[in-house]
Design an enzyme around this catalytic site. Structure first.
Site, short mmCIF file in Angstrom:
data_model
loop_
_atom_site.label_atom_id
_atom_site.label_comp_id
_atom_site.label_asym_id
_atom_site.label_seq_id
_atom_site.Cartn_x
_atom_site.Cartn_y
_atom_site.Cartn_z
N GLY A 91 -4.56 21.14 -8.91
CA GLY A 91 -5.18 22.36 -9.42
C GLY A 91 -5.23 22.47 -10.94
N HIS A 98 0.94 24.00 -19.30
CA HIS A 98 1.03 25.46 -19.28
C HIS A 98 1.76 25.88 -18.02
CE1 HIS A 98 -2.79 24.23 -17.49
NE2 HIS A 98 -2.65 25.23 -16.65
#
Ligand code: 5GP
Ligand code: ZN
Length: 112
Positions: A91, A98
């Site tokens: 994904g 992050h």
């Protein structure tokens, strides 16, 4: 000028909705929130994923995690989920490490 979106946020060339910052990390609200609180915490250093950050600067990874906890608490959440999507199939779409901070609704397990 960097081609990396999150490096542009870190440099100040583009200003996201910043919620907190340290010398090494920046926390800002996700533009497409998946929960009432959806904050992204990025290291200011450009690395593609969390494992690389652990290799090159483990203290900076700890700083990302600590800032994530503070960002959740600042929104009033003691319960939250932290996610590093790593690789396209998992994904990941922005290839600057992050940490997703998700909170404010029940979160199902396993994730989709
Ligand atoms: P990934 O899919 O790589 O784990 O997560 C990337 C995240 O960045 C997504 O949740 C997406 O909504 C967020 N995002 C993409 N572009 C922007 C932007 O311009 N501003 C903000 N604040 N978040 C963004
Ligand atoms: Zn970057």
């Amino acid at each position: 000028m960097s081609e990396c979106l999150f490096c542009r946020f870190v440099s100040g060339e583009i200003t996201p909705d910043v919620v907190a910052e340290t010398d090494h990390s920046l926390a800002f609200r996700d533009i497409n929130p998946q929960a009432p609180t959806h904050v992204l915490v990025v290291p200011k250093r450009h690395v593609v994923n969390a494992a690389e950050l652990a290799q090159v600067a483990p203290a900076e990874l700890a700083d990302v995690l600590a800032l994530a906890g503070r960002a959740a608490l600042a929104d009033g959440h003691e319960d939250y989920r932290l996610v590093f999507n790593t690789g396209f199939e998992a994904g990941q779409r922005v290839f600057h490490a992050h940490l997703h901070v998700l909170a404010g609704r029940p979160l199902a397990w396993p994730p989709g």
